[in-house]
Design a protein around this motif. Structure first.
Motif, PDB file in Angstrom:
ATOM      1  N   LEU A  46     -25.200  28.837  -6.937  1.00 15.48           N
ATOM      2  CA  LEU A  46     -24.942  27.848  -5.893  1.00 15.48           C
ATOM      3  C   LEU A  46     -26.283  27.273  -5.462  1.00 15.48           C
ATOM      4  O   LEU A  46     -27.131  27.993  -4.919  1.00 15.48           O
ATOM      5  N   HIS A  47     -26.498  26.003  -5.743  1.00 15.12           N
ATOM      6  CA  HIS A  47     -27.768  25.345  -5.435  1.00 15.12           C
ATOM      7  C   HIS A  47     -27.648  24.673  -4.071  1.00 15.12           C
ATOM      8  O   HIS A  47     -26.944  23.679  -3.913  1.00 15.12           O
ATOM      9  N   ALA A  52     -25.550  33.975  -7.398  1.00 12.04           N
ATOM     10  CA  ALA A  52     -26.890  33.667  -6.883  1.00 12.04           C
ATOM     11  C   ALA A  52     -26.806  32.409  -6.026  1.00 12.04           C
ATOM     12  O   ALA A  52     -26.212  31.410  -6.448  1.00 12.04           O
ATOM     13  N   VAL A  53     -27.384  32.471  -4.840  1.00  8.38           N
ATOM     14  CA  VAL A  53     -27.493  31.296  -3.969  1.00  8.38           C
ATOM     15  C   VAL A  53     -28.963  30.911  -3.932  1.00  8.38           C
ATOM     16  O   VAL A  53     -29.799  31.678  -3.438  1.00  8.38           O
ATOM     17  N   VAL A  54     -29.296  29.743  -4.482  1.00 10.83           N
ATOM     18  CA  VAL A  54     -30.684  29.318  -4.620  1.00 10.83           C
ATOM     19  C   VAL A  54     -30.931  28.096  -3.746  1.00 10.83           C
ATOM     20  O   VAL A  54     -30.244  27.084  -3.877  1.00 10.83           O
ATOM     21  N   ALA A  92     -30.629  31.388   7.100  1.00 12.74           N
ATOM     22  CA  ALA A  92     -29.209  31.110   7.330  1.00 12.74           C
ATOM     23  C   ALA A  92     -28.367  31.537   6.131  1.00 12.74           C
ATOM     24  O   ALA A  92     -27.271  32.089   6.287  1.00 12.74           O
ATOM     25  N   VAL A  93     -28.880  31.296   4.935  1.00 13.23           N
ATOM     26  CA  VAL A  93     -28.147  31.669   3.723  1.00 13.23           C
ATOM     27  C   VAL A  93     -28.040  33.182   3.602  1.00 13.23           C
ATOM     28  O   VAL A  93     -26.977  33.732   3.273  1.00 13.23           O
ATOM     29  N   PHE A 138     -27.356  37.578  -4.680  1.00 16.19           N
ATOM     30  CA  PHE A 138     -28.786  37.251  -4.777  1.00 16.19           C
ATOM     31  C   PHE A 138     -29.074  35.956  -4.021  1.00 16.19           C
ATOM     32  O   PHE A 138     -28.303  34.995  -4.086  1.00 16.19           O
ATOM     33  N   VAL A 139     -30.205  35.933  -3.307  1.00 15.22           N
ATOM     34  CA  VAL A 139     -30.660  34.735  -2.595  1.00 15.22           C
ATOM     35  C   VAL A 139     -32.077  34.419  -3.054  1.00 15.22           C
ATOM     36  O   VAL A 139     -32.943  35.303  -3.080  1.00 15.22           O
TER      37      VAL A 139
END
Length: 343
Positions: A185-186, A263-265, A274-275, A287-288
């Motif tokens: 997730l970009h 993964a949130v990038v 916040a993420v 994963f961040v």
């Protein structure tokens, strides 16, 4: 024309800085006796005579460099750049003064009158080098360095320092792929900056090399206009952080993968907190990452990584190049690589 430091450097096959150190009896830089003697011999053969500018930066009248920063120094990004430049200049017994108005002609008058030895312009987003400074460097010899403004023209009369934003994006996607994630997730703002464009293109290219990864884009809703509002009213940033958390939470709820496959990038390090809060509430193992530095530390939080921009080094390199410009040295164009910082 009277020989310059550059002429001596070219004849001796060394850098302008080396010539300056070799001719300066008070320099603490260690040079071999052979190099020092050869440079001095060539300088004498060419008829080089040191003047008040080229003798060394310590002999100049103002001992002061201006750094033009149009963003608040409460922003960690710009504070780090200023810190790096300040430390580098202090080592040369130079002073740093912060300038804030890119349209002001007063700064050029300060240079012409000897109150400033040169100027570093700190860019951001798509802000271009102020035309007046570029012209003054070309027509008047203003020692000038542009930081984070993109590639300069081939005939530019000043030096530049930039970041390899695309490499940072590639580093992060490679790291995510190596962890065995299947969904990326970009998280990105709607600010149409050069850095964001380069990162977005690099993400797409990197994902094309990893067909096992699927991409989802999460807009933070941040526009250029809203960003300017935050700079004048920082309290509004709290509402923005809650909005980012809500948008990321909605995107995470729509995924059907195990947490450790997600993964949130973030394009911006400022969005990481916040993420992370949203990811940790939803499930452990998500994963961040960010393509710039953020506040939470990977040493404390698992499943966190940054492709950190070398901000302090960029400030220090800008200071170094400006001193080189003052000494009449060649223009340089540096591109600094980010560094992956992972737990």
């Amino acid at each position: 024309m009277r020989p310059t430091l550059k002429d001596v450097a070219e004849r001796a096959g060394v850098s302008v800085s080396t010539v300056s150190y070799a001719l300066n009896d008070s320099s603490k830089v260690v040079l071999s006796a052979e190099t020092r003697a050869r440079v001095r011999r060539i300088a004498k053969e060419l008829g080089y005579i040191p003047n008040s500018v080229a003798r060394s930066l310590r002999s100049r009248s103002s001992h002061t460099v201006g750094m033009l920063v149009t963003k608040p120094l409460t922003n960690p990004r710009f504070a780090a750049i200023v810190q790096g430049a300040s430390v580098a200049l202090a080592e040369e017994r130079m002073h740093l003064t912060i300038l804030s108005d890119p349209s002001s002609d007063a700064y050029l008058e300060d240079y012409r009158s000897g109150r400033l030895d040169g100027i570093v312009f700190v860019g951001h987003d798509d802000e271009a080098v102020p035309h007046a400074f570029a012209e003054a460097s070309r027509l008047e010899g203003l020692p000038f360095v542009a930081l984070d403004c993109g590639p300069a023209a081939d005939n530019a009369s000043y030096s530049t320092v930039d970041f390899d934003y695309a490499l940072g994006a590639r580093q992060m996607i490679e790291h995510v792929a190596g962890r065995g994630c299947r969904v990326v997730l970009h998280v990105q703002p709607e600010v149409p900056s050069r850095a964001n464009r380069q990162r977005e293109q690099a993400v797409l290219r990197a994902l094309a090399e990893h067909p096992s990864l699927s991409l989802g884009v999460v807009s933070t809703g941040l526009t250029s206009e809203r960003l300017r509002e935050f700079e004048t009213s920082p309290t509004n940033a709290d509402d923005y952080a809650r909005e980012v958390a809500q948008r990321v939470g909605t995107a995470l709820a729509a995924t059907h993968e195990e947490p450790d496959a997600v993964a949130v990038v973030c394009s911006w390090g400022a969005d990481v907190e916040a993420v992370m809060s949203t990811a940790r509430v939803r499930a452990d193992g998500i994963f961040v990452g960010a393509m710039a530095g953020g506040t939470p530390s990977p040493r404390i939080w698992p499943n966190l990584a940054y492709a950190r921009l070398p901000l302090e080094r960029a400030g220090a390199q800008s200071a170094r190049l400006l001193m080189q410009e003052v000494l009449g040295g060649p223009h340089e164009h540096l591109v600094l690589e980010p560094e992956l910082d992972a737990s």
